[in-house]
Design an enzyme around this catalytic site. Sequence first.
Site, PDB file in Angstrom:
ATOM      1  N   GLY A   1       0.833  -1.198   0.000  1.00 43.63           N
ATOM      2  CA  GLY A   1       0.000   0.000   0.000  1.00 43.63           C
ATOM      3  C   GLY A   1       0.858   1.234   0.000  1.00 43.63           C
ATOM      4  O   GLY A   1       2.044   1.166   0.341  1.00 43.63           O
TER       5      GLY A   1
ATOM      6  N   CYS B   1       5.370  -6.007   1.599  1.00 41.69           N
ATOM      7  CA  CYS B   1       5.761  -4.601   1.492  1.00 41.69           C
ATOM      8  C   CYS B   1       5.138  -3.790   2.632  1.00 41.69           C
ATOM      9  O   CYS B   1       5.520  -3.974   3.784  1.00 41.69           O
ATOM     10  CB  CYS B   1       5.382  -4.073   0.111  1.00 41.69           C
ATOM     11  SG  CYS B   1       6.226  -2.537  -0.290  1.00 41.69           S
ATOM     12  N   TYR B   2       4.180  -2.908   2.367  1.00 44.85           N
ATOM     13  CA  TYR B   2       3.542  -2.186   3.479  1.00 44.85           C
ATOM     14  C   TYR B   2       2.969  -3.189   4.489  1.00 44.85           C
ATOM     15  O   TYR B   2       2.986  -2.941   5.697  1.00 44.85           O
ATOM     16  CB  TYR B   2       2.442  -1.260   2.951  1.00 44.85           C
ATOM     17  CG  TYR B   2       1.711  -0.514   4.070  1.00 44.85           C
ATOM     18  CD1 TYR B   2       2.284   0.590   4.691  1.00 44.85           C
ATOM     19  CD2 TYR B   2       0.464  -0.953   4.526  1.00 44.85           C
ATOM     20  CE1 TYR B   2       1.642   1.242   5.733  1.00 44.85           C
ATOM     21  CE2 TYR B   2      -0.187  -0.301   5.565  1.00 44.85           C
ATOM     22  CZ  TYR B   2       0.417   0.797   6.163  1.00 44.85           C
ATOM     23  OH  TYR B   2      -0.224   1.436   7.197  1.00 44.85           O
TER      24      TYR B   2
ATOM     25  N   GLU C   1       3.900 -11.103  -6.073  1.00 39.09           N
ATOM     26  CA  GLU C   1       2.785 -11.305  -7.008  1.00 39.09           C
ATOM     27  C   GLU C   1       3.046 -10.764  -8.406  1.00 39.09           C
ATOM     28  O   GLU C   1       2.323 -11.089  -9.327  1.00 39.09           O
ATOM     29  CB  GLU C   1       1.494 -10.681  -6.450  1.00 39.09           C
ATOM     30  CG  GLU C   1       1.509  -9.174  -6.238  1.00 39.09           C
ATOM     31  CD  GLU C   1       2.175  -8.754  -4.920  1.00 39.09           C
ATOM     32  OE1 GLU C   1       2.831  -9.596  -4.310  1.00 39.09           O
ATOM     33  OE2 GLU C   1       2.051  -7.586  -4.540  1.00 39.09           O
TER      34      GLU C   1
ATOM     35  N   ASP D   1     -18.762 -12.555 -21.303  1.00 36.68           N
ATOM     36  CA  ASP D   1     -19.359 -12.494 -19.956  1.00 36.68           C
ATOM     37  C   ASP D   1     -20.864 -12.754 -19.995  1.00 36.68           C
ATOM     38  O   ASP D   1     -21.382 -13.582 -19.237  1.00 36.68           O
ATOM     39  CB  ASP D   1     -19.085 -11.129 -19.299  1.00 36.68           C
ATOM     40  CG  ASP D   1     -17.607 -10.798 -19.277  1.00 36.68           C
ATOM     41  OD1 ASP D   1     -16.806 -11.734 -19.410  1.00 36.68           O
ATOM     42  OD2 ASP D   1     -17.262  -9.617 -19.138  1.00 36.68           O
ATOM     43  N   SER D   2     -21.574 -12.039 -20.855  1.00 33.68           N
ATOM     44  CA  SER D   2     -23.032 -12.239 -20.871  1.00 33.68           C
ATOM     45  C   SER D   2     -23.366 -13.639 -21.380  1.00 33.68           C
ATOM     46  O   SER D   2     -24.337 -14.256 -20.938  1.00 33.68           O
ATOM     47  CB  SER D   2     -23.741 -11.159 -21.690  1.00 33.68           C
ATOM     48  OG  SER D   2     -23.438 -11.253 -23.053  1.00 33.68           O
TER      49      SER D   2
ATOM     50  N   LYS E   1     -11.704 -12.459 -15.313  1.00 32.42           N
ATOM     51  CA  LYS E   1     -12.012 -12.731 -16.721  1.00 32.42           C
ATOM     52  C   LYS E   1     -11.547 -14.127 -17.167  1.00 32.42           C
ATOM     53  O   LYS E   1     -12.273 -14.850 -17.835  1.00 32.42           O
ATOM     54  CB  LYS E   1     -11.335 -11.665 -17.596  1.00 32.42           C
ATOM     55  CG  LYS E   1     -11.713 -11.720 -19.043  1.00 32.42           C
ATOM     56  CD  LYS E   1     -12.948 -10.927 -19.277  1.00 32.42           C
ATOM     57  CE  LYS E   1     -13.371 -10.905 -20.721  1.00 32.42           C
ATOM     58  NZ  LYS E   1     -14.585 -10.105 -20.898  1.00 32.42           N
TER      59      LYS E   1
END
Length: 522
Positions: free
Chosen positions: A59, A86-87, A181, A236-237, A378
Site C-alpha cells: 500500500g 511490502c507495506y 505477485e 461475460d453475458s 475474466k
Amino acid sequence: MSTPDHDRLLIIDFGSQVTQLIARRLRELNVYCEIHPFNLVDDAFLDAFDPKAVIFSGGPASVFADGAPMPPASVFERGVPILGICYGQQVMMHCLGGQVDRGHGTAEFGRAFVTPARSKLEILDGWFETDQDREQVWMSHGDHVSRIAPGFEVYGTSPNAPFAITADTSRRFYAVQFHPEVHHTPNGAKLYENFVRLAGFKGDWTMGAYREEAVARIREQVGGGRVICALSGGVDSSVAAVLIHEAIGEQLTCVYVDHGLMRKNESEQVVGMFREHYNLPLIHADESDLFLGKLEGVSDPETKRKIIGGLFIDVFEKYANEIGGADFLAQGTLYPDVIESVSFSGGPSVTIKSHHNVGGLPERMNMQLVEPLRELFKDEVRALGRELGLPDSFIGRHPFPGPGLAIRCPGEITRQKLDILREADAVYIDQIRKHGLYDEIWQAFVAILPVRTVGVMGDGRTYDFACALRAVTSVDGMTADYYPFSHEFLGETATRIINEVPGINRVTYDITSKPPGTIEWE
Ligand code: XMP
C-alpha cells in the site's frame, strides 16, 4: 461470502495497485480468496469470514501517518498463517513490536536481488536453487523495517533491504519487503504456493465445483421467478446466460438487441450458436432501423453513446414487457468490477466500482440483479465457459464494446460507412487469424476515418475513405500497448483491404498506447 464449503483466504487490502494480482496468483492455485479493504475488516468481519490464512497487501501509506491503515489486532490472535507484503510487512512489524523507519536514502524501486540469510524456510521451497543462490524480486517501498519484531528471524536480504524476507515460524507469520505477485519476481508464484500449502489449503476452488455451487445459488435466489438477460455475444453475458439456463431452464429469456452496429455476420453467428447448441429462449430483436435512424447526422461521440444507451434500455424494456415482464435481470458483472478499492485521497475511504451493463433498467423495471460471475476474474469466466461447453472460438473472442461500430466510425455514421467498415474489419481479422496472431492480441479492429483521400488504382484516380488499423495488447483494458506487427504483415494487410474493400484507398496503423490514447477511437 458465498462459498462456505471452501477454505477461504482473506487478503486485507492496504491500497496497493497490484493487490488484484495477489488474488490472481491464489486463484491459479485453486485457492478461494477475497480482497477486502482494511477499514471494513473488523473483529466481527473476521469471525464471519473465518479465514484459513490472511495476506496483508502492500500500500502507498506510511505506518507513521495519522490514522495509518492497520488491521484489527485480533487478526494476530487467530492462530492462522499471515503473509505480509511490502507495506503489509511494515504493518506486521509495527503491530508486533518491531520498528519501521522513514525512507530517507533507503527507498528502493524496481529490480533487486535477494540472497538467503539462514537455513531453509518452508515458504521458500524452490527458491535459491539456481542462479548463484539469489532470486530476482521487485521492490517498491519508501519506508523500511529497521528492527524486526520479537520472534522473527531474517531469511533473506537484498543490498537495500536487510529484512527482505522475515518469518516467525512458530506463529507461521511471514513478511517480505518485495512483491512476489508481480511478473518481475519470476519465482513469486512459488512463494504463494508454499504459503497456501503450509496453511493447509486443499486447492478445491475448481470451475467444476464453482459451476455446481453457482447453479444451486441461482436456484435459491430466483425460486420460481423469471429472469431476463441482455445477450451481447460477449464472453461475460454468454457465460452468465448459459449458467443461468442450466440452473433454471425456461425461466430465463435472453434478448439479443441488434442495433445495426455489429460486425460482419456477427448477429447470425451469435444467435445461431445459442439456438443450435443451447436451445435457450432467445429473442433476436432487430432494431437496426431505429438505432441508425436516431444516429443520423450525429457526430459527437458522447451524444452517440447516450443515444445508443437510452435506446437500448427502451428496446430491452419493450421486449421484456412483451414476454410479460421479469423479476430478475441477469448481468455478467465480474469480480474486478465489484472489488471495493481503497482510496487514499482525503483519507481512507471506500470507492465501490459498479458496472451495470444496462444501467438504469433494474430500477425502472423494478427488477433484482442476478450476477453469477461476481466472484470471477475474466480468465476464470473463460474457464467456466469451457466447463459449460462453449466453443473455444467463442470464448477466446476479443472484447467488443456495447456501442459497437458506432465508436469505430468517428464523425457521422452512415450505412455506407458501416458497410465499408464491416468489410475492412473482416479482412483485417482474417489476416490476423491466418498469421496465427489472434490469441496474442487483446483486441483488434478497424476504424473508418471521416476523411477521403486521393489515390490511384489501375489507370484511374480514386477518392475514397482512409481507415486505421488498431491492435493492442493489454491485461484488463485499463492500459494497453500497440501490437508490434511486422512491416510485411502491415503491407500485406493494407494491400488486401484496398484490393478487396471498395470505398477504401488508404490504410494507416495506429501506434498509440493507452494512456495517452484510448483503445477505441471514440
Ligand atoms: P477504451 O476505448 O476506453 O476501451 O480504452 C477500453 C475497453 O472497453 C471497451 N469499451 C466498451 N465496452 N461498452 C462496453 O461494453 C462501452 O461503452 C465501451 N467503451 C469501450 C473497449 O472496446 C475496450 O475493450
